[in-house]
Scaffold this motif. Structure first.
Motif, short mmCIF file in Angstrom:
data_model
loop_
_atom_site.label_atom_id
_atom_site.label_comp_id
_atom_site.label_asym_id
_atom_site.label_seq_id
_atom_site.Cartn_x
_atom_site.Cartn_y
_atom_site.Cartn_z
N LEU A 147 0.83 -1.21 0.00
CA LEU A 147 0.00 0.00 0.00
C LEU A 147 0.86 1.26 0.00
N LEU A 148 1.88 1.26 0.84
CA LEU A 148 2.75 2.44 0.96
C LEU A 148 3.51 2.70 -0.33
N PHE A 149 4.18 1.67 -0.86
CA PHE A 149 4.99 1.85 -2.07
C PHE A 149 4.11 2.21 -3.27
N GLY A 150 2.95 1.59 -3.35
CA GLY A 150 2.04 1.90 -4.46
C GLY A 150 1.59 3.35 -4.43
N PHE A 151 1.25 3.83 -3.24
CA PHE A 151 0.78 5.21 -3.12
C PHE A 151 1.91 6.20 -3.38
N ASN A 180 11.78 3.01 -8.60
CA ASN A 180 12.19 2.23 -7.43
C ASN A 180 10.99 1.80 -6.59
N MET A 181 10.04 2.72 -6.39
CA MET A 181 8.83 2.37 -5.64
C MET A 181 8.04 1.30 -6.39
N GLY A 182 7.99 1.44 -7.72
CA GLY A 182 7.26 0.47 -8.53
C GLY A 182 7.88 -0.91 -8.47
#
Length: 212
Positions: free
Chosen positions: A72-76, A92-94
């Motif tokens: 949830l955190l990385f996606g947002f 990087n988040m993706g």
């Protein structure tokens, strides 16, 4: 008037960030209940049959709980990439988002779906949800590798719509219990489907209208 119109997207973004932040915090509080490992708290109290009869159940459960909060955190954060001046931040988040779903969160979620509360209807829904979650994420990954970024973005939105089912499921549960006071097992059968189907329908509508 023009200034007011320009402020609408900004205000909407602020509301979305605040809303997500609030519900993310609630999810984080739920996650922290399972630290340290304790099979006799919260949700696990009604899953003692699985805990006692299936040695692998707790491993899948903790894998799903601990990784989903980061999904949830990385996606947002990936969605908010334009608000950060960091090079390769979105990529990087993706990557973290995709890795966690494909390797850990979705497979463990599918396993847990097989033993979901609420009977056959709930089990089918959660297994479908987990499978679609894995597929949409993998499809987005494939398209990114091929540099088809527009399609990649659409499939990532589909994936994230399924990711936030962890939030919407609980929101619907509160609403349904407050309004109708149904039997607990009936609640599971309803929110099992209501938690993710409206999400994916909304995203499909936005994609069709080219709003995302």
């Amino acid at each position: 008037m023009l200034t007011a119109k320009k402020n609408i997207p900004f205000l909407l973004k602020v509301l979305l960030i605040a809303g997500f932040g609030y519900f993310f915090w609630l999810m984080l509080k739920i996650t922290l209940e399972y630290i340290p490992f304790n099979p006799n708290v919260s949700f696990l109290m009604i899953k003692q049959t699985e805990v006692q009869d299936r040695p692998e159940y707790l491993s899948f459960f903790y894998t799903h709980v601990y990784t989903s909060i980061f999904v949830l955190l990385f996606g947002f954060l990936a969605i908010l990439r334009k608000d950060f001046g960091l090079k390769n931040f979105h990529r990087n988040m993706g990557k973290l988002y995709i890795f966690l779903i494909l390797i850990l969160a979705a497979p463990s979620g599918i396993y847990m779906g097989i033993f979901a509360n609420g009977g056959f209807l709930s089990k089918i829904s959660f297994v479908i949800l987990g499978s679609l979650w894995w597929f949409t994420t993998y499809k987005a990954y494939q398209l990114a590798r091929k540099k088809h970024f527009r399609e990649h973005k659409q499939w990532m939105w589909r994936s994230f719509a399924l990711s936030v089912s962890a939030l919407t499921l609980r929101i619907w549960k509160v609403i349904i219990v407050y309004l109708f006071h149904p039997n607990p097992m009936d609640v599971y059968q309803i929110i099992a489907w209501l938690g993710w189907i409206p999400n994916i329908l909304l995203i499909e509508y936005l994609i069709t209208k080219k709003l995302i």
